[in-house]
Scaffold this active site. Sequence first.
Site, PDB file in Angstrom:
ATOM      1  N   SER A 132       0.810  -0.579  -4.639  1.00 18.55           N
ATOM      2  CA  SER A 132       1.771  -0.430  -3.770  1.00 18.55           C
ATOM      3  C   SER A 132       2.308  -2.262  -3.491  1.00 18.55           C
ATOM      4  O   SER A 132       3.595  -2.464  -3.712  1.00 18.55           O
ATOM      5  CB  SER A 132       1.284  -0.249  -2.507  1.00 18.55           C
ATOM      6  OG  SER A 132       2.550  -0.100  -1.426  1.00 18.55           O
TER       7      SER A 132
ATOM      8  N   ARG B 238       9.368  -2.722   1.572  1.00 19.34           N
ATOM      9  CA  ARG B 238       9.283  -1.664   0.361  1.00 19.34           C
ATOM     10  C   ARG B 238      10.430  -0.989   0.091  1.00 19.34           C
ATOM     11  O   ARG B 238      10.537  -0.527  -1.264  1.00 19.34           O
ATOM     12  CB  ARG B 238       8.498  -0.366   1.213  1.00 19.34           C
ATOM     13  CG  ARG B 238       7.947   0.543   0.534  1.00 19.34           C
ATOM     14  CD  ARG B 238       7.173   1.549   1.289  1.00 19.34           C
ATOM     15  NE  ARG B 238       6.384   2.513   0.644  1.00 19.34           N
ATOM     16  CZ  ARG B 238       5.159   2.530   0.246  1.00 19.34           C
ATOM     17  NH1 ARG B 238       4.651   1.619   0.239  1.00 19.34           N
ATOM     18  NH2 ARG B 238       4.945   3.491  -0.573  1.00 19.34           N
TER      19      ARG B 238
ATOM     20  N   ASP C 106       4.626   6.642   6.948  1.00 16.85           N
ATOM     21  CA  ASP C 106       3.513   6.597   7.440  1.00 16.85           C
ATOM     22  C   ASP C 106       3.384   6.363   8.853  1.00 16.85           C
ATOM     23  O   ASP C 106       2.489   6.537   9.659  1.00 16.85           O
ATOM     24  CB  ASP C 106       2.746   5.636   6.566  1.00 16.85           C
ATOM     25  CG  ASP C 106       1.934   5.999   5.503  1.00 16.85           C
ATOM     26  OD1 ASP C 106       1.642   7.037   5.270  1.00 16.85           O
ATOM     27  OD2 ASP C 106       2.027   5.228   4.472  1.00 16.85           O
TER      28      ASP C 106
ATOM     29  N   ARG D 127       9.331  -5.588  -4.303  1.00 11.55           N
ATOM     30  CA  ARG D 127       7.858  -5.719  -4.485  1.00 11.55           C
ATOM     31  C   ARG D 127       7.623  -5.951  -5.894  1.00 11.55           C
ATOM     32  O   ARG D 127       6.785  -6.615  -6.170  1.00 11.55           O
ATOM     33  CB  ARG D 127       7.161  -4.132  -3.952  1.00 11.55           C
ATOM     34  CG  ARG D 127       7.110  -4.042  -2.419  1.00 11.55           C
ATOM     35  CD  ARG D 127       6.401  -2.428  -2.325  1.00 11.55           C
ATOM     36  NE  ARG D 127       7.347  -1.511  -2.832  1.00 11.55           N
ATOM     37  CZ  ARG D 127       6.650  -0.327  -2.848  1.00 11.55           C
ATOM     38  NH1 ARG D 127       5.474   0.033  -2.851  1.00 11.55           N
ATOM     39  NH2 ARG D 127       7.294   0.676  -3.253  1.00 11.55           N
TER      40      ARG D 127
ATOM     41  N   GLU E  17     -10.072  -6.439   5.198  1.00 12.97           N
ATOM     42  CA  GLU E  17      -8.918  -7.626   5.079  1.00 12.97           C
ATOM     43  C   GLU E  17      -9.297  -8.877   5.867  1.00 12.97           C
ATOM     44  O   GLU E  17      -8.989 -10.142   5.497  1.00 12.97           O
ATOM     45  CB  GLU E  17      -7.552  -7.129   6.141  1.00 12.97           C
ATOM     46  CG  GLU E  17      -6.701  -6.134   5.420  1.00 12.97           C
ATOM     47  CD  GLU E  17      -7.407  -4.641   5.710  1.00 12.97           C
ATOM     48  OE1 GLU E  17      -8.236  -4.690   6.396  1.00 12.97           O
ATOM     49  OE2 GLU E  17      -6.870  -3.609   5.038  1.00 12.97           O
TER      50      GLU E  17
ATOM     51  N   PHE F 286      -1.310  -4.723   8.346  1.00 10.11           N
ATOM     52  CA  PHE F 286      -2.509  -5.130   8.124  1.00 10.11           C
ATOM     53  C   PHE F 286      -2.915  -6.506   7.643  1.00 10.11           C
ATOM     54  O   PHE F 286      -3.997  -7.061   8.009  1.00 10.11           O
ATOM     55  CB  PHE F 286      -3.261  -4.168   6.924  1.00 10.11           C
ATOM     56  CG  PHE F 286      -3.170  -2.821   7.186  1.00 10.11           C
ATOM     57  CD1 PHE F 286      -3.279  -2.210   8.344  1.00 10.11           C
ATOM     58  CD2 PHE F 286      -2.468  -1.901   6.308  1.00 10.11           C
ATOM     59  CE1 PHE F 286      -2.860  -0.895   8.727  1.00 10.11           C
ATOM     60  CE2 PHE F 286      -2.068  -0.833   6.380  1.00 10.11           C
ATOM     61  CZ  PHE F 286      -2.354  -0.059   7.894  1.00 10.11           C
TER      62      PHE F 286
END
Lengths: 308, 273
Positions: A34, A164, A114, A7, A55, A80
Amino acid sequence: MKIENLREAYGKELLAVAREDSRVVALDADLCGSTMTIFMEKEMPERFFEMGIAEQNMVSVAAGLSLSGKIPFVNSFSVFAAGQPYNQIRQGVALPNLNVRIIGSSCGLSDAGDGATHQSVEDIAIMRAIPNMAVIVPVDAEETRKVVRASLQHQGPIYIRITRSLLPALTNRHTEFKIGKMLCLAEGLDITVFATGIMVFKALQAREILSKKGISVRVINVSTIKPLNIEEIFKYTKGVKGIVTAEEHSIIGGLGSAVVEALCDMKIPIKIVGIQDQFGQSAGTHEELLEYYGLTAQSIIEKVEALL
Amino acid sequence: MENNKIKELERKAKIIREGILDCIGIDKKGHLGGSMSSADLVTALYFYKMRINPENPDDPERDRFILSKGHSVLAQYAALSELGYFSKSELKRTKEFGSFLQGHPEVRTPGIEANTGSLGQGLSIGVGMALAAKLDSKNYRVYVILGDGELCEGQIWEAITCASFYNLDNLVAIVDYNQMQASGPIKERYNTGDIKAKFEAFGWKAWEIDGHNMTDIIVALDKTEQVKNFPSAIIAYTIKGKGVSFAENNYSFHNNSLTQEQYEQACKDIASI
């Protein structure tokens, strides 16, 4: 082996290319810390657009920016970025073949804590099914930088899936990269493993263990899942006894499906390592989830042995 | 505005309506109702307000027009052919296999700025273009025609919020407020309520006008240019099917075909405007 943050590599390279090319702009839906577009926001706030948690609007705004000559990078978590604005991507971006880059960050199960709502198991399938859309999964930080840079020369929309989790460096700055080109990371004679993303390293681990058993495995990094390089698929299929694919994604519609589609006229056995049509769930670490869903070197070893 | 200029625009609107009938033809399905209700708005934009150059359709300084209610594209095709973006003879091939005049707007058609028709997306695309103008310090303006049925789409309200947040005074939304959806009058189907108040509550400047009164339309369009720091919305009260006697306020002509007899009647109605 050097462990790196993809990232961060993405965010810093985005800033680097933005410095060189005034067409590059970034849009984010309240996740810049993030997705790491924060580097760009800090240095060139006028070319960073906070789109709020909206979005669908973000993707269509990117279409408008692209139609005005910009190269927009649209950022969110993969679930998303590919899911919420599916129709906006299809109608407004892919149909007119616009140069919009959709960054699906924290992909697969990598946002472990999450849970299922934040874990993408079908994003590759969704994006791959859209005509004109390219789908790329960088294997490490270095390749992430190269994908960002190469994307500026590509005509048409691209979905880029970024994990991630920190990943080992499997390539270096001398490694050749081209969108649509595969990378043979290790040669082998018995079985070819086509792997993507986090599963490439697992495939290399599997190869090590299998070699001690006298089984010779070739490992191919397939970072461009679409357009899939059919010639290379044939090339790496020739002469081996079977094929294994490995991905951190549903077995429906991902790399495995793409390889099977490519080889459907060939008489060669194929096994797919992936998520068995299930959603994710919360866990303390990404590794725990990879273990639970069978996204391991051991799974690859079992598939390889089953083919011999 | 001089009277003869208004007359000239009204004459253009008549040509646009004739062009819509060319697109629809006989026994060919087409979105007659919404195209006719948009016709005067489209005319005022293309023949009065917008700085465009059909000789150089990609001129970076050009004003942009997005038809977010893409099904009304017949009015846009008629206007573009009248301006010379392509030959008028193409209109009769609308929606036929191999024609570049598709059922909904696509950028491959000369003069079309965005792919629309999946409702709710056009205003956001307009926001993107308006942001690009600001970023590049260009003076072009972006006009987006929305349908009233389309206002049910949540994305419209995301775009309205976004335009206001970014102070896009180079963006104008025009609602073709014909109060009729595909399945019936909005009051019976799904009423989005006081549109002007809603735009204002979201930080826009808004006006209500008669969307078939050319003077009203151009006065409103001119007013939007005086606004600084806020996006502008024009709620244009219109009549679905305007100009075709049997189709006015008749939702069954949202997307329908015309018989030979109906087609002839429609041509007569338009000729007598």
